[in-house]
Design a protein around this motif. Structure first.
Motif, PDB file in Angstrom:
ATOM      1  N   ARG A  15       0.350  -1.431   0.233  1.00  0.00           N
ATOM      2  CA  ARG A  15       0.212  -0.063  -0.536  1.00  0.00           C
ATOM      3  C   ARG A  15       0.887   0.945   0.214  1.00  0.00           C
ATOM      4  O   ARG A  15       1.072   2.590  -0.750  1.00  0.00           O
ATOM      5  N   SER A  16       1.895   0.809   0.544  1.00  0.00           N
ATOM      6  CA  SER A  16       2.836   2.153   0.802  1.00  0.00           C
ATOM      7  C   SER A  16       3.522   2.880  -0.652  1.00  0.00           C
ATOM      8  O   SER A  16       3.134   3.880  -0.709  1.00  0.00           O
ATOM      9  N   PHE A  17       4.280   1.841  -1.235  1.00  0.00           N
ATOM     10  CA  PHE A  17       4.039   1.602  -2.450  1.00  0.00           C
ATOM     11  C   PHE A  17       3.289   1.869  -3.369  1.00  0.00           C
ATOM     12  O   PHE A  17       3.507   3.332  -4.247  1.00  0.00           O
ATOM     13  N   LEU A  18       2.014   1.007  -3.935  1.00  0.00           N
ATOM     14  CA  LEU A  18       1.254   2.312  -4.086  1.00  0.00           C
ATOM     15  C   LEU A  18       0.890   3.151  -4.251  1.00  0.00           C
ATOM     16  O   LEU A  18       0.764   4.633  -5.304  1.00  0.00           O
ATOM     17  N   PHE A  19       0.574   4.174  -3.211  1.00  0.00           N
ATOM     18  CA  PHE A  19       0.682   5.519  -2.837  1.00  0.00           C
ATOM     19  C   PHE A  19       2.001   6.424  -3.009  1.00  0.00           C
ATOM     20  O   PHE A  19       1.629   7.333  -4.162  1.00  0.00           O
ATOM     21  N   LEU A  20       2.951   5.417  -2.703  1.00  0.00           N
ATOM     22  CA  LEU A  20       4.531   6.840  -3.377  1.00  0.00           C
ATOM     23  C   LEU A  20       3.901   7.022  -4.685  1.00  0.00           C
ATOM     24  O   LEU A  20       5.061   7.408  -5.386  1.00  0.00           O
ATOM     25  N   SER A  21       4.010   5.697  -5.515  1.00  0.00           N
ATOM     26  CA  SER A  21       4.103   5.758  -6.871  1.00  0.00           C
ATOM     27  C   SER A  21       2.749   5.939  -7.900  1.00  0.00           C
ATOM     28  O   SER A  21       3.211   6.976  -9.168  1.00  0.00           O
TER      29      SER A  21
END
Length: 52
Positions: A15-21
């Motif tokens: 989820r953190s990766f998706l939010f950042l990207s």
């Protein structure tokens, strides 16, 4: 009082990766490009248009 920090789960990391990207990278790109355009616009406002 001081509890050891729990490691992040794979779902939280994903989820953190998706939010950042998906959210933060495009927002930062728009801010950088529009900031540069604003600086060029202000410079030309003060210094005049480019000369051929």
């Amino acid at each position: 009082m001081d509890r050891p920090q729990q490691p992040f789960t794979k779902a939280q990391e994903f989820r953190s990766f998706l939010f950042l990207s998906v959210v933060m990278a495009p927002v930062l790109a728009v801010i950088v490009v529009s900031g540069y355009g604003f600086l060029v616009w202000m410079y030309q406002l003060l210094a005049g248009p480019p000369v051929r």
